[in-house]
Motif scaffolding. Structure first.
Motif, short mmCIF file in Angstrom:
data_model
loop_
_atom_site.label_atom_id
_atom_site.label_comp_id
_atom_site.label_asym_id
_atom_site.label_seq_id
_atom_site.Cartn_x
_atom_site.Cartn_y
_atom_site.Cartn_z
N GLU A 27 23.51 -6.05 37.31
CA GLU A 27 22.92 -5.06 38.19
C GLU A 27 21.61 -4.58 37.58
O GLU A 27 21.39 -4.67 36.38
CB GLU A 27 23.86 -3.87 38.35
CG GLU A 27 24.19 -3.21 37.02
CD GLU A 27 25.12 -2.04 37.20
OE1 GLU A 27 24.63 -0.95 37.48
OE2 GLU A 27 26.31 -2.24 37.05
N LYS A 449 25.85 2.33 41.79
CA LYS A 449 26.69 2.40 40.59
C LYS A 449 27.81 3.42 40.76
O LYS A 449 28.94 3.21 40.30
CB LYS A 449 25.84 2.75 39.37
CG LYS A 449 24.87 1.67 38.94
CD LYS A 449 24.08 2.11 37.72
CE LYS A 449 23.12 1.04 37.27
NZ LYS A 449 22.34 1.45 36.08
N PHE A 454 30.90 2.42 38.39
CA PHE A 454 30.40 2.13 37.07
C PHE A 454 30.21 3.45 36.32
O PHE A 454 30.28 3.49 35.09
CB PHE A 454 29.09 1.36 37.15
CG PHE A 454 29.25 -0.04 37.69
CD1 PHE A 454 30.43 -0.75 37.51
CD2 PHE A 454 28.22 -0.64 38.39
CE1 PHE A 454 30.58 -2.03 38.00
CE2 PHE A 454 28.36 -1.93 38.88
CZ PHE A 454 29.55 -2.63 38.69
#
Length: 645
Positions: A27, A449, A454
């Motif tokens: 990412e 995210k 994440f």
């Protein structure tokens, strides 16, 4: 388990875990504000590995050894066998000179008797003594063989388990760690530090046991022969211990620095090779060489000092042992003349003097090995002790996710006191396409995210089908979302394997069908081996646009309920972009999709466009609605197409 099977198991586990980790972390990087300068340098220039200050010594030498002992407790039975074999091997060797001394005495007395005419040499007695001595030494060799064979197995199993735990640990650690630490440093812990630990265990533990048993056993035998000579020899022990402690104290810190600089070297080399094209394109070769030389100089300095200081121990110990040998020889001769010792006893005692000084010298070497082992183990345990992502018991099931997403007053910052997303609220209905636009650094990727967990929000909540996403298990949540990122990632393997990574159970026909939908079938078929064409680690044998098409085919094959597209068509030409856009439009039907776009022409048909600036929604609506307002979105859009119009 055979050694070959263990190696294959290690390679298989490592490959699977590495592939999964790399795909999960593929990412755009959005570093924390505090790490912005450091991380920008790490990404844009050849990397120096972890940014560390001067290290004088391990933080907790004995604490690290305790952790290592606890870690190896699973091999307790094998270690006990090693200990017993080491003791037996050493004792057989120690008893040997004492037994052999009888043969020397018999020989000497026989020669004297023969000269005096009162008798002769008893060869049968001497032969019997030599046979016993041979049996002792053979038994010692067999025990030594068993000791080293078992210890080699223990050390390699320890390394295997450590690598396995590090590999698993990577998947449980927060993304922030990898965004602020060099890849080379992590690799160094898996390779250099674990290898150093394994070698040190194999050499150090057995040598430590053998040396300690030898010292104790030899002292007992020496006192049994002559307490006077034993006391003289015993003086060597405190002198040797004092010198050992001084040398260890000064060399310990340099061994730790050596391990740290090895990690720094790995980090820089990894980054330089990964970005060798950029290095050449920006004519930074001299700077790379200069920076590498600086790091290499630090490694040379720490390695030289550690080796030099530890190397002083051997000549010092040799000097002390030679002086002790001379004194014993002189005093022993005087005692023999007085009849207080036999010639065989002198011969045995001289051998014991050598046996006594040898383990002391070996202990100095073991001290160096233990320092290296502690330094390596400390870095490994430091990594294993890093905070992990907390996974609470799942309260919601992700099996039948519909795709209704709601951001409810979300606030988030990578570090405390610095907020990136300010009171963000938005809602995406099932099957809608939501486009997220805004300038660089506005927080677009951060939202993705947060949705993928994440990171977790600081305040507010993100709801999926009415349930807080923190109530879902992370793996279940992510299994419902397919991602296509601007930074493509392909692992070393065939094109077919890379596409099938989206669904490991897919057939070859399904793989090819996904490639056709992504308009990748044509260029794949043109490869020498078609779908079996092997791409290297950096996928340099195919173009950036072709890599993007393969990742899109992977997402199509995954067939997830939700999609995240982060500038998925940025690396393809205009014609291919239109073809991919048509395929993506078909793919997004019935699925909730979040599209981060810089080319605003690709999001005209989005159901909802969120314009973000500095972590806040400044505008939201459809393409036509936002253009009519003539505000933030209209300015962005017109800035891209004013020249075309």
């Amino acid at each position: 388990m055979s050694k070959k099977q263990a190696q294959e198991k290690t390679q298989t586990n490592s490959q699977v875990q590495t592939n999964a980790q790399a795909f999960t972390q593929n990412e755009p990087v959005n570093p924390t504000p505090d790490a912005q300068n450091q991380f920008t340098q790490n990404r844009r220039r050849p990397h120096h590995g972890p940014m560390r200050g001067p290290v004088e010594k391990p933080k907790d030498f004995w604490g690290t050894l305790k952790k290592l002992v606890k870690f190896m407790s699973r091999y307790k039975a094998m270690l006990i066998l090693v200990f017993l074999f080491a003791i037996a091997s050493t004792l057989f060797v120690i008893v040997g000179p004492r037994v052999l001394s009888q043969a020397t005495t018999d020989m000497f007395e026989g020669i004297v008797a023969k000269v005096q005419g009162t008798g002769g040499i008893d060869y049968n007695a001497i032969a019997h003594t030599l046979q016993i001595t041979l049996v002792l030494y053979v038994a010692s060799a067999m025990c030594s063989f068993g000791q080293f064979w078992i210890m080699s197995s223990v050390s390699q199993r320890t390394c295997y388990e450590m690598r396995k735990q590090i590999d698993q640990k990577i998947n449980r650690m927060p993304m922030g760690y990898f965004e602020s630490h060099s890849t080379g440093d992590v690799l160094s812990r898996i390779t250099n530090d674990v290898d150093t630990l394994g070698q040190s265990l194999n050499q150090g533990v057995t040598q430590l046991i053998t040396s300690l048993v030898t010292i104790v056993g030899v002292l007992v035998m020496m006192f049994s022969i002559s307490w006077v000579l034993a006391l003289i020899t015993f003086i060597v022990l405190p002198v040797s211990a004092a010198l050992l402690s001084v040398v260890v104290k000064h060399s310990q810190g340099y061994f730790k620095q050596q391990q740290d600089q090895l990690g720094a070297i790995d980090g820089q080399v990894e980054q330089t090779f990964a970005g060798h094209t950029e290095v050449k394109a920006f004519c930074q070769e001299d700077r790379v060489i200069n920076e590498f030389s600086q790091t290499n100089d630090k490694l040379f300095e720490s390695a030289w000092k550690s080796q030099f200081i530890s190397g002083l121990m051997m000549p010092i110990m040799n000097l002390i042992s030679n002086l002790a040998y001379i004194v014993v020889a002189v005093v022993g001769s005087l005692l023999a003349v007085r009849g207080q010792m036999t010639v065989g006893d002198i011969q045995a005692f001289i051998q014991y003097v050598r046996y006594f000084t040898q383990p002391i010298q070996q202990l100095t070497q073991v001290a160096n090995v233990l320092q290296m082992m502690a330094a390596a183990a400390e870095r490994v345990f430091e990594f294993l002790d890093q905070p992990e992502v907390k996974e609470l018991p799942a309260k919601a099931s992700a099996k039948n996710i519909q795709g209704n997403v709601k951001f409810d007053h979300v606030s988030f910052g990578y570090t405390k006191g610095t907020t990136i997303i300010h009171d963000f609220s938005a809602e995406a209905k099932e099957g809608q396409t939501v486009a997220i636009v805004g300038p660089t650094g506005a927080g677009k990727t951060t939202l993705v995210k947060l949705l993928m967990r994440f990171y977790d929000v600081d305040s507010g909540a993100i709801y999926l089908d009415g349930a807080d996403i923190r109530d879902y298990k992370r793996s279940d949540l992510r299994s419902a979302i397919a991602m296509v990122l601007q930074d493509t990632w392909l692992f070393h393997g065939t094109i077919r394997e890379n596409i099938r990574y989206g669904n490991l159970n897919a057939t070859d026909e399904e793989v090819e069908e996904a490639a056709k939908e992504a308009h990748a079938h044509h260029f794949i078929s043109a490869q020498p081996d078609g779908y079996d064409c092997v791409v290297d680690e950096n996928a340099d044998n195919i173009s950036q646009g072709e890599r993007q098409l393969i990742t899109i085919a992977r997402a199509i094959l995954a067939n997830r309920q939700m999609l995240i597209l982060d500038e998925a068509t940025s690396s393809v030409d205009t014609r291919t972009e239109q073809l991919i856009q048509n395929a993506m439009d078909a793919l997004m039907k019935g699925r909730t999709s979040f599209v981060i776009a810089h080319r605003l022409s690709t999001i005209k048909n989005a159901d909802l466009i969120l314009c973000i600036d500095h972590g806040d929604i400044v505008e939201q609506g459809t393409h036509e609605e936002l253009l009519k307002r003539g505000g933030f979105y209209a300015k962005l859009y017109n800035s891209q197409f004013v020249h075309a119009q």
